[in-house]
Design a protein around this motif. Structure first.
Motif, short mmCIF file in Angstrom:
data_model
loop_
_atom_site.label_atom_id
_atom_site.label_comp_id
_atom_site.label_asym_id
_atom_site.label_seq_id
_atom_site.Cartn_x
_atom_site.Cartn_y
_atom_site.Cartn_z
N PRO A 129 0.79 -1.23 0.02
CA PRO A 129 -0.16 -0.05 0.10
C PRO A 129 0.76 1.19 -0.05
CG PRO A 129 -0.20 -0.92 2.22
CD PRO A 129 0.73 -2.03 1.14
N ILE A 130 2.26 1.16 0.27
CA ILE A 130 2.83 2.34 0.29
C ILE A 130 3.23 2.59 -1.12
CG2 ILE A 130 5.07 3.57 1.26
CD1 ILE A 130 3.02 2.46 3.32
N THR A 131 3.82 1.76 -1.90
CA THR A 131 4.13 2.11 -3.36
C THR A 131 3.00 1.61 -4.33
OG1 THR A 131 5.18 -0.24 -3.40
CG2 THR A 131 6.52 1.48 -2.73
N ARG A 132 2.05 0.87 -3.96
CA ARG A 132 0.99 0.55 -4.73
C ARG A 132 1.59 -0.29 -5.88
NH1 ARG A 132 -2.92 5.86 -5.71
NH2 ARG A 132 -2.74 6.43 -3.32
N ILE A 133 2.80 -1.28 -5.56
CA ILE A 133 2.99 -2.26 -6.60
C ILE A 133 2.37 -3.54 -6.20
CG2 ILE A 133 5.00 -3.48 -7.07
CD1 ILE A 133 6.83 -1.29 -6.44
N MET A 134 1.87 -4.19 -7.11
CA MET A 134 1.18 -5.41 -6.98
C MET A 134 1.98 -6.55 -7.22
SD MET A 134 -2.68 -4.57 -8.69
CE MET A 134 -1.86 -3.83 -10.28
N TYR A 135 1.96 -7.68 -6.36
CA TYR A 135 2.44 -8.87 -6.63
C TYR A 135 1.47 -9.93 -6.79
CZ TYR A 135 6.43 -6.09 -4.86
OH TYR A 135 7.25 -5.18 -4.71
N LEU A 136 1.57 -10.79 -7.86
CA LEU A 136 0.46 -11.66 -8.56
C LEU A 136 0.88 -12.99 -8.47
CD1 LEU A 136 -0.84 -9.28 -11.26
CD2 LEU A 136 -1.76 -9.26 -8.71
N ALA A 137 0.19 -14.04 -8.14
CA ALA A 137 0.46 -15.46 -8.72
C ALA A 137 -0.47 -15.69 -9.74
CB ALA A 137 -0.15 -16.43 -7.45
N ASP A 138 0.42 -15.76 -10.84
CA ASP A 138 -0.36 -15.91 -12.34
C ASP A 138 -0.16 -17.39 -12.52
OD1 ASP A 138 -0.83 -15.73 -14.71
OD2 ASP A 138 0.94 -14.79 -15.52
N TYR A 139 -1.21 -18.04 -11.93
CA TYR A 139 -1.46 -19.76 -11.88
C TYR A 139 -1.11 -20.22 -13.12
CZ TYR A 139 -4.61 -23.84 -11.36
OH TYR A 139 -5.04 -24.92 -11.37
N GLY A 140 -1.93 -20.14 -14.12
CA GLY A 140 -1.82 -20.59 -15.46
C GLY A 140 -0.15 -20.65 -16.21
N ASN A 141 0.46 -19.37 -16.00
CA ASN A 141 1.87 -19.10 -16.46
C ASN A 141 2.75 -19.63 -15.61
OD1 ASN A 141 1.28 -18.24 -19.03
ND2 ASN A 141 0.43 -16.37 -18.19
N ASN A 142 2.39 -20.26 -14.53
CA ASN A 142 3.59 -20.81 -13.23
C ASN A 142 4.66 -19.71 -12.99
OD1 ASN A 142 2.60 -23.57 -13.31
ND2 ASN A 142 2.97 -23.52 -15.38
N ARG A 143 4.29 -18.55 -12.65
CA ARG A 143 5.04 -17.59 -12.34
C ARG A 143 4.62 -16.59 -11.44
NH1 ARG A 143 4.24 -14.33 -18.31
NH2 ARG A 143 2.46 -13.45 -17.86
N ILE A 144 5.22 -15.76 -10.60
CA ILE A 144 4.75 -14.58 -9.97
C ILE A 144 5.46 -13.25 -10.47
CG2 ILE A 144 4.98 -13.68 -7.72
CD1 ILE A 144 3.71 -16.61 -7.79
N VAL A 145 4.33 -12.35 -10.81
CA VAL A 145 4.76 -11.19 -11.35
C VAL A 145 4.60 -10.12 -10.49
CG1 VAL A 145 4.03 -12.04 -13.69
CG2 VAL A 145 2.49 -10.98 -12.25
N LYS A 146 5.51 -8.91 -11.01
CA LYS A 146 5.36 -7.78 -10.16
C LYS A 146 4.83 -6.79 -11.11
CE LYS A 146 9.17 -5.66 -9.59
NZ LYS A 146 10.72 -5.23 -9.20
N TRP A 147 3.73 -5.96 -10.58
CA TRP A 147 3.06 -5.00 -11.74
C TRP A 147 3.00 -3.54 -11.11
CZ3 TRP A 147 0.57 -7.76 -15.78
CH2 TRP A 147 0.05 -6.95 -16.65
N LEU A 148 3.96 -2.69 -11.42
CA LEU A 148 4.08 -1.28 -11.05
C LEU A 148 2.82 -0.53 -11.39
CD1 LEU A 148 7.72 -0.69 -12.06
CD2 LEU A 148 6.86 -1.63 -9.98
N PRO A 149 2.51 0.53 -10.53
CA PRO A 149 1.28 1.40 -10.63
C PRO A 149 1.17 1.98 -12.22
CG PRO A 149 2.37 1.73 -8.72
CD PRO A 149 3.18 0.94 -9.28
N ASN A 150 0.10 1.88 -12.91
CA ASN A 150 -0.13 2.19 -14.01
C ASN A 150 0.62 1.62 -15.26
OD1 ASN A 150 -2.05 4.38 -13.07
ND2 ASN A 150 -0.08 5.40 -12.50
N ALA A 151 1.45 0.54 -14.82
CA ALA A 151 2.07 -0.30 -15.91
C ALA A 151 1.45 -0.94 -16.89
CB ALA A 151 3.03 -1.24 -15.04
N GLN A 152 1.78 -1.16 -17.94
CA GLN A 152 1.08 -1.78 -19.10
C GLN A 152 1.57 -3.31 -19.31
OE1 GLN A 152 -1.32 -0.28 -21.06
NE2 GLN A 152 -0.98 1.35 -19.58
N GLN A 153 2.42 -3.57 -18.32
CA GLN A 153 2.92 -5.27 -18.23
C GLN A 153 3.67 -5.44 -16.83
OE1 GLN A 153 5.34 -5.48 -21.69
NE2 GLN A 153 7.13 -5.23 -20.58
#
Length: 486
Positions: free
Chosen positions: A410-434
């Motif tokens: 909540p400080i940086t608003r960066i999201m961390y996601l479990a991308d189940y079908g792609n077998n990966r964990i991704v970091k998504w920055l605020p307003n990023a397109q990918q």
């Protein structure tokens, strides 16, 4: 007395010193007339240009109408009573102050954040003095220790400068080991629960298709061992493993700031107190019947408990997110609820959720599982906003393949996601397109740098180490935070 309670007591003590040291004419009511201090009941703004704010006398000065805060009006079921043993104390609810709530029929603990001048701005004022009080609390979200500094500011009205003051607060938040946008983790995971390599089983040292993990204040792991219908606790200090509950169809687990454990099953959310491992309490839904009424749940698949004890739950098969206030007999639809679909007002089998309690307070981030997107739903909104994915099913960095779990810093608003079908964990920055891959992404497998359908993810509460529930490999993987990356 625990360290947490001691720190909160110090905070309240400092607040008392602050107000006690002021001269009698320096703390006066929110309005010039003491009878106008409405305790949240007045129909006119008593202290602010915001009509949703009112004046609340501090309980510690219950005999003096000249000591009050101007705060946003909350319903009584959204706040908790002050301590029964000492009606002036709020030692069990961090970052609150005890006020006389006539509307609630008793003194209640009121969040200091809701006395923020940005929320309840004084109509005409000039700042005369500021004092800063700092307290340390443990975040409900199991992010590393958060330092919240509350600035108490007194305001003198320009209309009657000799008599009228208003008290407001602003809150700034800093963190130990701030997680920067360039943060990275070791590419290889360490198996910390289960035996790995897809070797599932019911022995104490094994897991069977675990679905979620939570981490308590002592860094112990609480695991939803779904295939074995049990909840396991791993003591990290000595390696001991115990079974907390058996014969439960557990999907997700969550630990609040007091180490109470919550879990969801097929039709309800249950709570285990931190001083009891046997008795459970239903806090949302019906533990006997699935359904779509407001007092029912159908396949709940995500949990979040806020600092007040309110329960947010992804009512997955009903394609909605519900909020259950403390001791409520039914929930409130706060996202979705318009059938299964991909429109902005719809969800499709929502999974894990995360509630922002710092910046956009009350905003809910939702893993919209079948729509391959993350939706942000602001309080009171009728539509969700896509903040990640939403570009169809696929393995591109701008795509998600059944997103299951989310952590929001909540400080940086960066999201961390479990991308189940792609077998990966991704970091998504605020307003990023990918997004950016931070773990996995090397195909499906049992290797130390691979996953086989990752589900629940958590950070530990001190070092930003990442824990991943590697579902089909029947293991929990730990990825060490690279401190040199920030």
């Amino acid at each position: 007395m625990t360290i947490k309670r001691l720190l909160i007591s110090i905070f309240i003590w400092l607040l008392l010193i602050l107000t006690t040291k002021m001269q009698p004419n320096e703390m006066v009511p929110c309005l010039s007339s003491s009878s106008s201090c409405g305790n949240g009941t007045s129909t006119k703004p008593s202290c602010s240009s915001n009509l949703n704010c009112d004046c609340f006398p501090l309980a510690v000065y219950s005999n003096s109408s000249t000591k009050a805060i101007c705060a946003y009006i909350l319903p009584c079921d959204a706040v908790v009573p002050c301590n029964s043993s000492n009606k002036f104390a709020c030692s069990t609810v961090p970052n609150t102050v005890c006020v006389n709530g006539t509307r609630c029929q008793q003194p209640v603990c009121y969040p200091l954040a809701l006395t923020n001048a940005k929320i309840c701005p004084p109509a005409v004022s000039t700042k005369t003095s500021t004092t800063t009080i700092a307290t340390i609390i443990r975040s409900t979200t199991l992010l590393p220790t958060t330092k919240i500094t509350t600035k108490i500011t007194t305001y003198r009205s320009t209309t009657t400068p000799s008599t009228t003051f208003k008290l407001s607060t602003t809150t700034s938040i800093s963190k130990q080991n701030i997680l920067c946008s360039s943060a990275m983790w070791s590419p290889n995971g360490i198996t910390v629960a289960g035996v790995g390599n897809g070797n599932w089983g019911s022995a104490m040292n094994k897991l069977s298709y675990p679905r979620d993990i939570a981490i308590d204040s002592h860094q112990n792991l609480i695991i939803a061992d779904n295939g074995n219908d049990r909840i396991q606790k791993y003591f990290t200090s000595n390696g001991t493993i115990i079974t907390l509950l058996r014969n439960v169809g557990v999907f997700n687990v969550f630990i609040d700031r007091y180490d109470n454990i919550y879990y969801d099953d097929y039709s309800s959310v249950q709570k285990l107190s931190n001083d009891s491992l046997i008795v459970t309490t239903t806090v949302a839904g019906d533990n006997r019947t699935q359904g779509n009424k407001t007092n029912q749940l159908n396949e709940p698949q995500g949990l979040y408990i806020d600092r007040f004890g309110n329960v947010y739950v992804s009512d997955s098969a009903n394609h909605r997110v519900m909020k259950w206030l403390v001791n409520a007999s039914e929930g409130i639809v706060v996202a979705g609820g318009n059938g299964n679909g991909s429109a902005s007002n719809q969800l499709s089998y929502p999974k894990h959720i995360f509630v922002d309690e710092v910046n956009e307070v009350g905003a809910i981030y939702i893993c919209d599982f079948m729509n391959m997107r993350i939706q942000k739903w602001l309080p009171g909104a009728q539509l969700g906003i896509t903040v990640a994915g939403g570009n169809g099913i696929g393995g591109g960095l701008n795509q998600l393949f059944y997103p299951d779990s989310i952590i929001l810093d909540p400080i940086t608003r960066i999201m961390y996601l479990a991308d189940y079908g792609n077998n990966r964990i991704v970091k998504w920055l605020p307003n990023a397109q990918q997004g950016q891959i931070i773990a996995g992404g090397n195909g499906q497998g049992t290797g130390v740098n691979q996953f086989f359908r990752p589900l629940g993810i958590k950070f530990d509460s001190s070092n930003w180490n990442l824990f991943v529930t590697d579902w089909a490999n029947s293991r929990i993987q730990k990825f060490l935070f690279n401190v040199s990356s920030c």
